[in-house]
Design a protein around this motif. Structure first.
Motif, mmCIF file in Angstrom:
data_model
loop_
_atom_site.group_PDB
_atom_site.id
_atom_site.type_symbol
_atom_site.label_atom_id
_atom_site.label_comp_id
_atom_site.label_asym_id
_atom_site.label_seq_id
_atom_site.Cartn_x
_atom_site.Cartn_y
_atom_site.Cartn_z
ATOM 1 N N ASP A 75 0.816 -1.220 0.000
ATOM 2 C CA ASP A 75 0.000 0.000 0.000
ATOM 3 C C ASP A 75 0.845 1.264 0.000
ATOM 4 O O ASP A 75 0.310 2.380 0.046
ATOM 5 C CB ASP A 75 -0.937 0.007 1.219
ATOM 6 N N ALA A 76 2.177 1.115 -0.030
ATOM 7 C CA ALA A 76 3.071 2.278 -0.040
ATOM 8 C C ALA A 76 3.017 2.986 -1.395
ATOM 9 O O ALA A 76 2.549 2.428 -2.398
ATOM 10 C CB ALA A 76 4.501 1.827 0.260
ATOM 11 N N ALA A 77 3.494 4.223 -1.403
ATOM 12 C CA ALA A 77 3.471 5.013 -2.644
ATOM 13 C C ALA A 77 4.294 4.342 -3.736
ATOM 14 O O ALA A 77 3.931 4.382 -4.921
ATOM 15 C CB ALA A 77 3.994 6.422 -2.365
ATOM 16 N N GLU A 78 5.414 3.735 -3.363
ATOM 17 C CA GLU A 78 6.250 3.011 -4.320
ATOM 18 C C GLU A 78 6.456 1.594 -3.798
ATOM 19 O O GLU A 78 7.454 1.295 -3.137
ATOM 20 C CB GLU A 78 7.593 3.708 -4.522
ATOM 21 N N PRO A 79 5.517 0.688 -4.070
ATOM 22 C CA PRO A 79 5.591 -0.662 -3.513
ATOM 23 C C PRO A 79 6.710 -1.467 -4.161
ATOM 24 O O PRO A 79 7.127 -1.187 -5.291
ATOM 25 C CB PRO A 79 4.226 -1.262 -3.850
ATOM 26 N N PRO A 80 7.186 -2.493 -3.473
ATOM 27 C CA PRO A 80 8.225 -3.350 -4.049
ATOM 28 C C PRO A 80 7.658 -4.220 -5.165
ATOM 29 O O PRO A 80 6.446 -4.484 -5.217
ATOM 30 C CB PRO A 80 8.672 -4.194 -2.858
ATOM 31 N N THR A 81 8.533 -4.674 -6.026
ATOM 32 C CA THR A 81 8.155 -5.663 -7.042
ATOM 33 C C THR A 81 8.516 -7.071 -6.594
ATOM 34 O O THR A 81 8.149 -8.039 -7.260
ATOM 35 C CB THR A 81 8.849 -5.362 -8.383
ATOM 36 N N ALA A 82 9.239 -7.164 -5.493
ATOM 37 C CA ALA A 82 9.623 -8.472 -4.956
ATOM 38 C C ALA A 82 9.774 -8.374 -3.445
ATOM 39 O O ALA A 82 10.176 -7.326 -2.920
ATOM 40 C CB ALA A 82 10.930 -8.956 -5.584
ATOM 41 N N VAL A 83 9.454 -9.468 -2.761
ATOM 42 C CA VAL A 83 9.597 -9.534 -1.301
ATOM 43 C C VAL A 83 10.355 -10.808 -0.943
ATOM 44 O O VAL A 83 9.957 -11.914 -1.333
ATOM 45 C CB VAL A 83 8.228 -9.529 -0.594
ATOM 46 N N PHE A 84 11.461 -10.632 -0.232
ATOM 47 C CA PHE A 84 12.188 -11.754 0.355
ATOM 48 C C PHE A 84 11.670 -11.918 1.772
ATOM 49 O O PHE A 84 11.767 -11.006 2.588
ATOM 50 C CB PHE A 84 13.687 -11.484 0.331
#
Length: 336
Positions: free
Chosen positions: A235-244
């Motif tokens: 939900d952040a303004a610039e969300p990640p494209t990947a999560v470790f």
């Protein structure tokens, strides 16, 4: 203790505390009938002198030695797989295994020794100096499997190469072309989590990729941490494209949080876990993860416990087994 040093006795402690030997004995054995202030004074002297009661003599159980395995929390997939490794190795060694939840009950170590246990294996449990003293007085060696804190020289432990695993997971995502990679981990104080996080940061730094504020979130090694942490990230303004993710349970929570937002894994979000439990293989999509050799770690812990129970020395008080990246279908190039 130096060769000619005299072992501290109950009489020495009693004289220093100004109480009877019987009172000191009650404190050592955890019995009641001692005033709190007196108990505290005697215990402080016991600790100061590193007093160890005479070692309990163990009677071998019919069929071989019995090793106590203790764990905290629920019997999750991670614990179940380590238990399988422990029990398989015990069967090959002709030993027995008793499983229980870690207890803070009085005399717990003495009760285990009286029940014929020869050693204790703790799965990710936290053991204090008081626990170690009680185990030593009961004559029970301890092996910690996947320790939550840095290995103590007095504690034998078995773990995995968590830093290398974190490094491999992050390098995999970077090689796919991801640059906005977040880390959603377990407790900030857990040494395994710290090592995985350091591996992540090392890979990002080596590639010259900055880690934005808010992209590293600690939590617990639970599904709920994955749900809540991924919600904040996505939900952040610039969300990640990947999560470790710090483990497979967290990763499953991340996948569900993405699904709830209409995001596809891996087309819109790549997800990597850690452990390679059955959850990783049953996930939808099957989870790319870092394999901890959980069964092998359990086997190594069992063999170490048996050696210590037999009075043998071990080469190192801490052993790490190698991790391995297992690539499945939860990761893909960004926008793929």
């Amino acid at each position: 203790m130096p060769p000619n040093a005299r072992r501290t006795t109950l009489a020495d402690i009693a004289q220093a505390a100004g109480v009877s030997v019987a009172t000191v004995s009650k404190v050592v054995n955890g019995r009641g009938e001692v005033a709190p202030r007196t108990r505290a004074r005697v215990q402080a002297l016991l600790d100061q002198h590193d007093y160890l009661a005479p070692v309990v003599r163990h009677t071998e159980a019919p069929g071989g030695p019995t090793i106590e395995v203790q764990f905290k929390g629920g019997l999750k997939s991670y614990v179940a797989e380590t238990l399988e490794g422990i029990m398989d190795s015990a069967a090959r060694a002709g030993a027995a295994v008793a499983v229980s939840k870690a207890s803070g009950a009085p005399h717990w170590a003495r009760d285990l020794a009286a029940a014929g246990r020869r050693a204790v294996i703790a799965v990710t449990s936290v053991y204090t100096a008081a626990h170690l003293r009680e185990l030593a007085r009961a004559g029970l060696p301890l092996v910690v499997l996947d320790p939550l804190h840095l290995p103590d020289r007095r504690v034998n432990s078995v773990g995995a190469t968590n830093f290398a695993g974190g490094l491999a997971a992050t390098r995999h995502l970077l090689a796919l072309g991801h640059r906005r990679i977040a880390y959603l981990g377990g407790p900030a104080s857990a040494v395994c989590n710290q090592a995985r996080l350091h591996g992540y940061r090392a890979a990002m730094e080596a590639e010259g990729v900055p880690v934005p504020d808010g992209y590293v979130l600690p939590g617990e090694f639970t599904y709920d941490t994955g749900l809540r942490g991924a919600a904040a990230l996505l939900d952040a303004a610039e969300p990640p494209t990947a999560v470790f993710s710090g483990n497979d349970e967290i990763a499953l929570g991340v996948i569900e949080a993405a699904r709830a937002r209409g995001l596809r894994v891996p087309q819109d979000l790549s997800v990597v876990g850690f452990d390679d439990t059955d959850l990783a293989r049953m996930a939808s999509p099957p989870l790319t993860t870092v394999r901890q050799p959980l069964r092998e770690m359990g086997g190594a812990a069992l063999r170490t416990a048996l050696r210590l129970a037999n009075g043998e020395k071990v080469e190192s008080h801490h052993v790490e087994l190698a991790t391995e990246l297992v690539v499945r279908t939860s990761t893909a190039p960004p926008g793929g």
